[in-house]
Design a protein around this motif. Structure first.
Motif, short mmCIF file in Angstrom:
data_model
loop_
_atom_site.label_atom_id
_atom_site.label_comp_id
_atom_site.label_asym_id
_atom_site.label_seq_id
_atom_site.Cartn_x
_atom_site.Cartn_y
_atom_site.Cartn_z
N ASN A 1 0.86 -1.18 0.00
CA ASN A 1 0.00 0.00 0.00
C ASN A 1 0.90 1.23 0.00
O ASN A 1 1.64 1.45 0.95
N THR A 2 0.85 2.02 -1.07
CA THR A 2 1.71 3.20 -1.15
C THR A 2 0.98 4.51 -0.86
O THR A 2 1.56 5.57 -1.01
N ILE A 3 -0.28 4.44 -0.45
CA ILE A 3 -0.96 5.67 -0.06
C ILE A 3 -0.97 5.84 1.45
O ILE A 3 -1.23 6.91 1.96
N GLU B 1 17.42 5.43 -2.02
CA GLU B 1 17.66 4.02 -1.72
C GLU B 1 16.37 3.24 -1.45
O GLU B 1 16.40 2.03 -1.26
N ARG B 2 15.22 3.93 -1.42
CA ARG B 2 13.97 3.25 -1.16
C ARG B 2 13.13 3.18 -2.40
O ARG B 2 12.11 2.65 -2.48
N LEU C 1 8.81 6.37 2.27
CA LEU C 1 9.36 6.36 0.90
C LEU C 1 9.99 7.69 0.51
O LEU C 1 10.80 7.74 -0.39
N GLY C 2 9.55 8.76 1.15
CA GLY C 2 10.05 10.08 0.79
C GLY C 2 9.36 11.14 1.63
O GLY C 2 8.70 10.84 2.62
N GLY C 3 9.53 12.37 1.22
CA GLY C 3 8.92 13.49 1.94
C GLY C 3 8.99 14.74 1.10
O GLY C 3 9.38 14.71 -0.07
N LEU C 4 8.64 15.85 1.72
CA LEU C 4 8.61 17.12 1.00
C LEU C 4 10.00 17.68 0.78
O LEU C 4 10.84 17.66 1.67
N VAL C 5 10.20 18.19 -0.42
CA VAL C 5 11.37 18.99 -0.77
C VAL C 5 10.78 20.21 -1.45
O VAL C 5 10.30 20.13 -2.58
N GLY C 6 10.72 21.31 -0.72
CA GLY C 6 9.99 22.48 -1.19
C GLY C 6 8.51 22.15 -1.17
O GLY C 6 7.99 21.69 -0.15
N LEU D 1 5.99 10.93 3.22
CA LEU D 1 5.48 11.85 4.22
C LEU D 1 4.89 13.04 3.47
O LEU D 1 5.57 13.68 2.68
N LEU D 2 3.63 13.31 3.70
CA LEU D 2 2.93 14.31 2.90
C LEU D 2 2.98 15.72 3.49
O LEU D 2 2.66 16.68 2.81
#
Length: 142
Positions: A52-54, A141-142, A128-133, A92-93
């Protein structure tokens, strides 16, 4: 891998109607597992895991998050009959990658993206990631 992209709160209907597993197929053949009447065996894909990626719960999406555990029984029935790993991996949203690396996942986001899916039976949760700007970036790596 068979990627299935679902945009909406009814992800469980795809799992219920169009996915199966070796364990479930054997259970149906031996009469120990009964599928929902909406199951479409001629279209079903056999899977080894569900990712689940959401981040939101499998049943109800973000709307299902309003009352913790409200739809756990539906998810439990689906995942138990399939008997495959259920993994939640989402970005991370509302948090930047540097902020996450420094402080960890923030409280509310931790509950919505990770704790509630664990009530469904998620065995692992992964950022999996997060905000950049103002954009979401994946951690390479993920």
């Amino acid at each position: 891998p068979i990627p299935i992209f679902i945009n909406g709160v009814e992800a469980h209907t795809i799992v219920r109607d169009l996915l199966t597993s070796k364990h479930e197929i054997e259970g149906v053949a031996h009469g120990t597992t009964v599928r929902d009447v909406t199951y479409q065996p001629s279209k079903a894909a056999s899977v080894d895991a569900i990712v689940n990626t959401i981040g939101f719960p499998l049943v109800g999406g973000p709307a299902g998050s309003m009352e913790a555990g409200r739809n756990v029984a539906v998810a439990e029935t689906l995942l138990t009959s399939m008997n495959v790993p259920y993994i939640v991996a989402s970005p991370l949203l509302v948090q930047s990658i540097p902020q996450w690396k420094q402080s960890g996942v923030l409280g509310l986001q931790s509950v919505i993206l990770y704790s509630l899916p664990e009530l469904d039976g998620a065995i692992d949760t992964c950022v999996l990631g997060g905000l950049v700007g103002d954009k979401i970036a994946l951690i390479p790596e993920r």
